[in-house]
Write an enzyme that holds these catalytic residues in place. Structure first.
Site, PDB file in Angstrom:
ATOM      1  N   THR A 117     -21.757 -26.412 -27.515  1.00 39.55           N
ATOM      2  CA  THR A 117     -20.671 -26.620 -28.469  1.00 39.55           C
ATOM      3  C   THR A 117     -20.301 -28.092 -28.508  1.00 39.55           C
ATOM      4  O   THR A 117     -20.102 -28.723 -27.473  1.00 39.55           O
ATOM      5  CB  THR A 117     -19.427 -25.796 -28.068  1.00 39.55           C
ATOM      6  OG1 THR A 117     -19.793 -24.423 -27.968  1.00 39.55           O
ATOM      7  CG2 THR A 117     -18.323 -25.949 -29.104  1.00 39.55           C
ATOM      8  N   HIS A 161     -16.436 -17.915 -24.123  1.00 37.17           N
ATOM      9  CA  HIS A 161     -17.318 -17.446 -25.192  1.00 37.17           C
ATOM     10  C   HIS A 161     -16.580 -16.600 -26.238  1.00 37.17           C
ATOM     11  O   HIS A 161     -17.200 -15.808 -26.949  1.00 37.17           O
ATOM     12  CB  HIS A 161     -18.498 -16.629 -24.635  1.00 37.17           C
ATOM     13  CG  HIS A 161     -19.388 -17.389 -23.716  1.00 37.17           C
ATOM     14  ND1 HIS A 161     -20.383 -16.801 -22.974  1.00 37.17           N
ATOM     15  CD2 HIS A 161     -19.435 -18.712 -23.401  1.00 37.17           C
ATOM     16  CE1 HIS A 161     -21.003 -17.708 -22.244  1.00 37.17           C
ATOM     17  NE2 HIS A 161     -20.443 -18.881 -22.484  1.00 37.17           N
ATOM     18  N   LEU A 195     -15.744 -27.153 -22.867  1.00 37.03           N
ATOM     19  CA  LEU A 195     -16.518 -26.663 -24.004  1.00 37.03           C
ATOM     20  C   LEU A 195     -17.874 -26.247 -23.474  1.00 37.03           C
ATOM     21  O   LEU A 195     -18.410 -26.883 -22.555  1.00 37.03           O
ATOM     22  CB  LEU A 195     -16.712 -27.760 -25.059  1.00 37.03           C
ATOM     23  CG  LEU A 195     -15.492 -28.229 -25.854  1.00 37.03           C
ATOM     24  CD1 LEU A 195     -15.911 -29.339 -26.822  1.00 37.03           C
ATOM     25  CD2 LEU A 195     -14.845 -27.082 -26.610  1.00 37.03           C
ATOM     26  N   ASP A 196     -18.444 -25.188 -24.042  1.00 38.67           N
ATOM     27  CA  ASP A 196     -19.799 -24.804 -23.676  1.00 38.67           C
ATOM     28  C   ASP A 196     -20.745 -25.970 -23.932  1.00 38.67           C
ATOM     29  O   ASP A 196     -20.502 -26.806 -24.825  1.00 38.67           O
ATOM     30  CB  ASP A 196     -20.263 -23.594 -24.490  1.00 38.67           C
ATOM     31  CG  ASP A 196     -19.551 -22.316 -24.090  1.00 38.67           C
ATOM     32  OD1 ASP A 196     -18.952 -22.288 -22.992  1.00 38.67           O
ATOM     33  OD2 ASP A 196     -19.596 -21.359 -24.875  1.00 38.67           O
ATOM     34  N   ARG A 197     -21.825 -26.007 -23.202  1.00 34.60           N
ATOM     35  CA  ARG A 197     -22.775 -27.112 -23.321  1.00 34.60           C
ATOM     36  C   ARG A 197     -23.281 -27.294 -24.754  1.00 34.60           C
ATOM     37  O   ARG A 197     -23.422 -28.423 -25.236  1.00 34.60           O
ATOM     38  CB  ARG A 197     -23.959 -26.861 -22.382  1.00 34.60           C
ATOM     39  CG  ARG A 197     -24.968 -27.990 -22.325  1.00 34.60           C
ATOM     40  CD  ARG A 197     -26.022 -27.704 -21.279  1.00 34.60           C
ATOM     41  NE  ARG A 197     -26.983 -28.789 -21.185  1.00 34.60           N
ATOM     42  CZ  ARG A 197     -27.984 -28.827 -20.316  1.00 34.60           C
ATOM     43  NH1 ARG A 197     -28.133 -27.837 -19.447  1.00 34.60           N
ATOM     44  NH2 ARG A 197     -28.816 -29.841 -20.293  1.00 34.60           N
TER      45      ARG A 197
END
Length: 322
Positions: free
Chosen positions: A150, A245, A146-148
């Site tokens: 998110t 993304h 997961l993106d930081r």
């Protein structure tokens, strides 16, 4: 047989035979664990320039390793630095308290926003490193990312069959991943799909950017409206594919970027929402489900308190008519 280094390798060059514990693993992920302490940007540079080879052939970041492959790693020089300190006890306790499920094969957390999935690119400790410190006796591998910024469901494997089985299911499109996100503006339909190919690039300095491009990889997101708010809509986004993304770029592509998105979003809208109390990307991994060896798994994480509070503020604004 474990992955092993050949004693006949030229000085400075490492020749590794891939064991069963790395069968099916992406080479970039493998290198991040093999070359501990090496910046992620350097690992991708080694791959881009053809210095990393599998069975004598140049490897790309998404090359998947197989048991028995011979992996060539060039000499890597890391600038000397003070010994890395362990993570703070508070950070270790925070990730330990975020565990929402565990069994023989998997451990799942509700990842807080601001916590990277793994270390690198200026982040010394991500969720995987923190969990390994919290549970030193466990063998843990990151299944996906997961993106930081998110928050939400993040799955780790405790066994090799769990890791390879779930990663194979992800590649085959047999895993349901759903997110809650806040779109700026008012999409014209309550249900719609965005089918637009995405291409990833890495800018100078290592920043990743993704854009819609005919030359990109097929990418599909299903959006469904959940709630209406002044100037925004709470949407459920279900991934048809799992590109970097993806939800953020697809939302921006249709003219309704995600609230709080500083990379692909609307600067004026972000400022407006920040004044109302939103200080992060409004994107939360709310649900993930799949089947493995005849067992159905389903993990859910509720919307975090800061995002719920922000929606309450928007709702109050609607009631007051301001």
């Amino acid at each position: 047989m474990q992955t092993a280094t050949s004693p006949d390798a030229p000085q400075g060059v490492r020749q590794l035979e891939i064991g069963p514990e790395r069968d099916g693993q992406r080479i970039d992920n493998a290198l991040m664990t093999i070359l501990k302490g090496v910046p992620k940007s350097m690992i991708y540079r080694l791959l881009r320039t053809g210095q990393v080879r599998v069975n004598g052939k140049r490897a790309k970041p998404d090359t998947r390793l197989s048991q028995g492959d011979m992996l060539r790693i060039p000499p890597v020089r890391v600038a000397e630095r003070p010994a890395e300190l362990g993570a703070s006890q508070g950070a270790i306790e925070a990730v330990a308290e975020a565990v929402i499920f565990e069994d023989k094969h998997f451990l799942v957390i509700d990842k807080p926003t601001g916590m990277a999935s793994h270390g690198g690119s200026g982040v010394s400790h991500g969720a995987i490193e923190l969990l390994r410190q919290a549970r030193p006796k466990d063998h843990l591998e990151l299944v996906h990312r997961l993106d930081r910024d998110t928050s939400g469901v993040l799955v780790f494997a405790r066994t090799r069959p769990g890791l390879t089985g779930l990663q194979a299911a992800i590649r085959a499109g047999e895993v349901t991943k759903q997110y809650l996100c806040l779109m700026v503006g008012h999409p014209s339909k309550a249900r719609f799909d965005v089918n637009a190919p995405l291409q990833k690039s890495i800018l100078q300095g290592g920043e990743r950017m993704v854009r819609v491009s005919e030359g990109g990889k097929p990418s599909l997101t299903f959006f469904r409206e959940m709630e209406q708010y002044p100037g925004a809509r709470l949407m459920q986004a279900t991934l048809g594919t799992g590109r970097t993304h993806q939800i953020r770029v697809h939302a921006a592509h249709i003219g309704h970027p995600l609230a709080g998105d500083t990379k692909y979003g609307d600067r004026d809208a972000n400022k407006r929402f920040r004044e109302l109390g939103l200080h992060r990307l409004f994107l939360h991994a709310s649900h993930m489900s799949f089947e493995l060896d005849g067992r159905a798994y389903g993990f859910s994480a509720p919307l975090p308190e800061d995002l719920k509070n922000f929606l309450d503020t928007l709702a109050a604004k609607r009631r007051s008519g301001r």
